[in-house]
Design an enzyme around this catalytic site. Structure first.
Site, PDB file in Angstrom:
ATOM      1  N   GLU A   4      30.059  41.635  26.684  1.00 29.08           N
ATOM      2  CA  GLU A   4      30.880  42.892  26.791  1.00 29.08           C
ATOM      3  C   GLU A   4      32.142  42.443  26.480  1.00 29.08           C
ATOM      4  O   GLU A   4      32.662  41.507  26.970  1.00 29.08           O
ATOM      5  CB  GLU A   4      30.728  43.789  27.917  1.00 29.08           C
ATOM      6  N   CYS A  37      26.851  33.748  33.734  1.00 27.14           N
ATOM      7  CA  CYS A  37      27.795  32.678  34.452  1.00 27.14           C
ATOM      8  C   CYS A  37      26.863  32.045  35.426  1.00 27.14           C
ATOM      9  O   CYS A  37      25.797  32.451  35.937  1.00 27.14           O
ATOM     10  CB  CYS A  37      28.836  33.706  35.189  1.00 27.14           C
ATOM     11  N   CYS A  82      29.495  34.266  42.297  1.00 22.85           N
ATOM     12  CA  CYS A  82      30.316  34.975  43.419  1.00 22.85           C
ATOM     13  C   CYS A  82      29.581  36.064  43.888  1.00 22.85           C
ATOM     14  O   CYS A  82      29.028  36.581  43.011  1.00 22.85           O
ATOM     15  CB  CYS A  82      31.558  34.998  42.828  1.00 22.85           C
ATOM     16  N   CYS A 115      30.325  39.686  42.509  1.00 27.61           N
ATOM     17  CA  CYS A 115      30.474  39.863  40.890  1.00 27.61           C
ATOM     18  C   CYS A 115      29.084  40.265  40.264  1.00 27.61           C
ATOM     19  O   CYS A 115      28.159  39.310  40.741  1.00 27.61           O
ATOM     20  CB  CYS A 115      31.283  38.587  40.568  1.00 27.61           C
ATOM     21  N   CYS A 119      36.542  45.118  36.237  1.00 27.54           N
ATOM     22  CA  CYS A 119      36.344  43.618  36.485  1.00 27.54           C
ATOM     23  C   CYS A 119      34.960  43.665  37.271  1.00 27.54           C
ATOM     24  O   CYS A 119      34.765  44.266  38.074  1.00 27.54           O
ATOM     25  CB  CYS A 119      37.317  43.270  37.555  1.00 27.54           C
TER      26      CYS A 119
HETATM   27  N1  SAH Z   1      35.164  33.597  36.107  1.00 24.93           N
HETATM   28  C1  SAH Z   1      36.254  33.898  35.868  1.00 24.93           C
HETATM   29  C2  SAH Z   1      36.832  35.060  34.902  1.00 24.93           C
HETATM   30  C3  SAH Z   1      35.962  36.184  34.955  1.00 24.93           C
HETATM   31  S1  SAH Z   1      35.979  37.016  36.208  1.00 24.93           S
HETATM   32  C4  SAH Z   1      36.986  34.123  37.204  1.00 24.93           C
HETATM   33  O1  SAH Z   1      35.854  34.279  38.188  1.00 24.93           O
HETATM   34  O2  SAH Z   1      38.013  34.057  37.418  1.00 24.93           O
HETATM   35  C5  SAH Z   1      37.453  38.189  36.145  1.00 24.93           C
HETATM   36  C6  SAH Z   1      37.847  38.762  37.596  1.00 24.93           C
HETATM   37  O3  SAH Z   1      37.090  39.810  38.132  1.00 24.93           O
HETATM   38  C7  SAH Z   1      37.748  37.525  38.552  1.00 24.93           C
HETATM   39  O4  SAH Z   1      39.080  37.405  39.481  1.00 24.93           O
HETATM   40  C8  SAH Z   1      36.759  38.163  39.590  1.00 24.93           C
HETATM   41  O5  SAH Z   1      37.078  37.465  40.854  1.00 24.93           O
HETATM   42  C9  SAH Z   1      37.151  39.435  39.572  1.00 24.93           C
HETATM   43  N2  SAH Z   1      35.835  40.369  39.692  1.00 24.93           N
HETATM   44  C10 SAH Z   1      34.503  40.044  39.708  1.00 24.93           C
HETATM   45  N3  SAH Z   1      33.818  40.801  40.188  1.00 24.93           N
HETATM   46  C11 SAH Z   1      34.541  42.009  40.708  1.00 24.93           C
HETATM   47  C12 SAH Z   1      34.270  43.223  41.452  1.00 24.93           C
HETATM   48  N4  SAH Z   1      33.186  43.679  41.631  1.00 24.93           N
HETATM   49  N5  SAH Z   1      35.279  43.778  41.894  1.00 24.93           N
HETATM   50  C13 SAH Z   1      36.503  43.348  41.451  1.00 24.93           C
HETATM   51  N6  SAH Z   1      36.962  42.392  40.816  1.00 24.93           N
HETATM   52  C14 SAH Z   1      35.694  41.608  40.392  1.00 24.93           C
HETATM   53 FE1  SF4 Z   2      31.552  33.921  37.245  1.00 27.08          FE
HETATM   54 FE2  SF4 Z   2      31.752  36.232  38.251  1.00 27.08          FE
HETATM   55 FE3  SF4 Z   2      32.458  34.139  39.786  1.00 27.08          FE
HETATM   56 FE4  SF4 Z   2      33.836  34.607  37.581  1.00 27.08          FE
HETATM   57  S1  SF4 Z   2      33.777  35.971  39.531  1.00 27.08           S
HETATM   58  S2  SF4 Z   2      32.823  32.845  38.246  1.00 27.08           S
HETATM   59  S3  SF4 Z   2      32.423  35.318  36.279  1.00 27.08           S
HETATM   60  S4  SF4 Z   2      30.350  34.920  39.151  1.00 27.08           S
END
Ligand code: SAH
Ligand code: SF4
Length: 400
Positions: free
Chosen positions: A112, A133, A137, A140, A371
């Site tokens: 996406e 990924c 996290c 996420c 995000c």
């Molecule tokens: N993997 C990279 C880039 C993609 S995630 C990273 O983790 O930085 C992009 C951003 O969205 C990151 O800061 C991540 O921590 C945040 N993010 C992920 N899940 C989220 C959620 N459910 N609500 C708000 N931000 C989120």
């Molecule tokens: Fe991967 Fe989501 Fe963690 Fe970014 S925030 S490193 S996309 S698991």
């Protein structure tokens, strides 16, 4: 409410066997022409430059339109190379103007990308760098989908081209491309690598894609308007800065190792101290080129005043911006978003320490484009199929 278009044709396209020119750097394109078409290096360089302008300035999808290239060579190019974009399976437009594209790269492999108007200078496209990924996290949604594979440079660049096709932002001179702005009918000014995946686990492709996207004779998005977000892959940060000269964002989300170990498990490998030190060393970092620290607001988990003060203390002396992200929930997510009053109080403390307007307003929530909400439809479908299958099983079991 949102508008959703199912764009899948239903017809099975013939598999493309020709190599795509999209995603090759200028030098690679030149070498490819030398190798495949036996052109002299000087000739190949000139031809690559012509093709480049058609591809990335005009958005041309067909060699036949490349009128400054002789017919015979155009025919040979047509037979040898493809210029097709991946298929858009679904496009959704949010009431706030956010656009989300579900793009099929190959059968069962989908990513996406999301365009958010009025972010950055005029509008930002959030691109994916991996399908899924490998990191997990806990807040996420992408993290719940296991990695399918890294994207190629062409697949990253194609996300930008698909948006430009849709917004009709091709054509004009390199200058128009570069300056953009609503008065010239152009709204894409920034790129953020904040879609699916960890860009620093796919650095070679990300770096090549950035070289193409930022080329002044093409899409021309300046490297200073491209931001790469990482969860903290410390060993790759220096190389990112040296190779791409782009802006850096760090997904920090916690101010102590115990909590960060849990929220962002890569912290167990590279802890907060190591991460902040790597930020201080990031090539080109200065007060004019600050690092963005992303901090997701999780109710009762990381949102106390003490943590706001600790965040400020931690970033002392680092040229930093702070971005507080209200948590975007997803089905069965184990967290809740902090209350608005809490976020504001947290933001006040950060504000008083000299960081301006740190709260990121959630966009495109109605189309799950915010995000961390990104997850391929294919996987969702598989999950729903699994649920259905499981239900059938239990139904059957009940009947026995
Ligand atoms: N993997 C990279 C880039 C993609 S995630 C990273 O983790 O930085 C992009 C951003 O969205 C990151 O800061 C991540 O921590 C945040 N993010 C992920 N899940 C989220 C959620 N459910 N609500 C708000 N931000 C989120
Ligand atoms: Fe991967 Fe989501 Fe963690 Fe970014 S925030 S490193 S996309 S698991």
């Amino acid at each position: 409410m949102s508008i959703s278009l199912d764009l899948a044709s239903g017809k099975a396209a013939l598999p493309e066997t020709r190599q795509s020119l999209i995603g090759l750097t200028r030098a690679e394109m030149r070498d490819q022409l030398v190798q495949d078409l036996n052109l002299e290096p000087k000739q190949a360089k000139m031809r690559a430059s012509q093709i480049w302008r058609w591809l990335y300035l005009q958005g041309t999808k067909d060699f036949a339109q490349m009128t400054n290239i002789g017919k015979d060579l155009r025919n040979t190019l047509e037979k040898t190379y493809a210029l097709t974009r991946p298929e858009i399976v679904e496009k959704q437009v949010s009431t706030d103007g956010t656009r989300k594209y579900l793009i099929r790269l190959a059968p069962g492999i989908e990513v996406e990308s999301v365009f958010i108007p009025d972010v950055g200078r005029y509008g930002a496209l959030c691109v994916s760098s991996q399908v899924g990924c490998t990191l997990t996290c806990t807040f996420c949604h992408t993290g719940t989908q296991k990695l399918v594979r890294n994207l190629t440079p062409g697949e990253i660049v194609a996300q930008v081209m698909i948006l430009k096709d849709d917004l009709n932002e091709w054509g004009g001179t390199a200058q128009v491309q570069k300056e953009g702005g609503p008065e010239s009918g152009r709204h894409l000014s920034n790129i953020v690598f904040m879609g699916m995946g960890e860009p620093l686990y796919n650095l070679p492709s990300v770096a090549n894609a950035i070289e193409i996207i930022s080329d002044p004779e093409g899409i021309a998005i300046s490297r200073r308007r491209i931001t790469v977000s990482t969860s903290g892959v410390v060993p790759e940060m220096k190389a990112l800065g040296e190779q791409t000269e782009t802006m850096l964002a760090i997904s920090l989300h916690a101010t102590n190792d115990k909590l960060r170990d849990e929220l962002v498990p890569i912290n167990r490998k590279y802890n907060i101290e190591t991460l902040i030190e790597a930020c201080r060393q990031y090539p080109g970092v200065s007060n004019a080129r600050r690092i963005t620290f992303e901090y997701v607001m999780l109710k009762g988990v990381n949102d106390s005043n003490a943590e706001a003060r600790e965040l400020v203390r931690l970033l002392k002396g680092v040229p930093a911006k702070i971005n507080l992200i209200p948590f975007n929930p997803w089905p069965n997510s184990p967290y809740e978003c902090s209350d608005w009053d809490r976020i504001e109080e947290f933001a006040d403390i950060v504000n008083q320490a000299g960081y301006a307007s740190p709260i990121r307003t959630p966009r495109g929530r109605d189309i799950a484009a915010a995000c961390g909400q990104l997850k391929s439809e294919s996987v969702k479908q598989r999950a729903s199929e699994k649920r259905l299958a499981a239900k059938k099983l239990t139904d059957t079991a009940a009947e026995l």
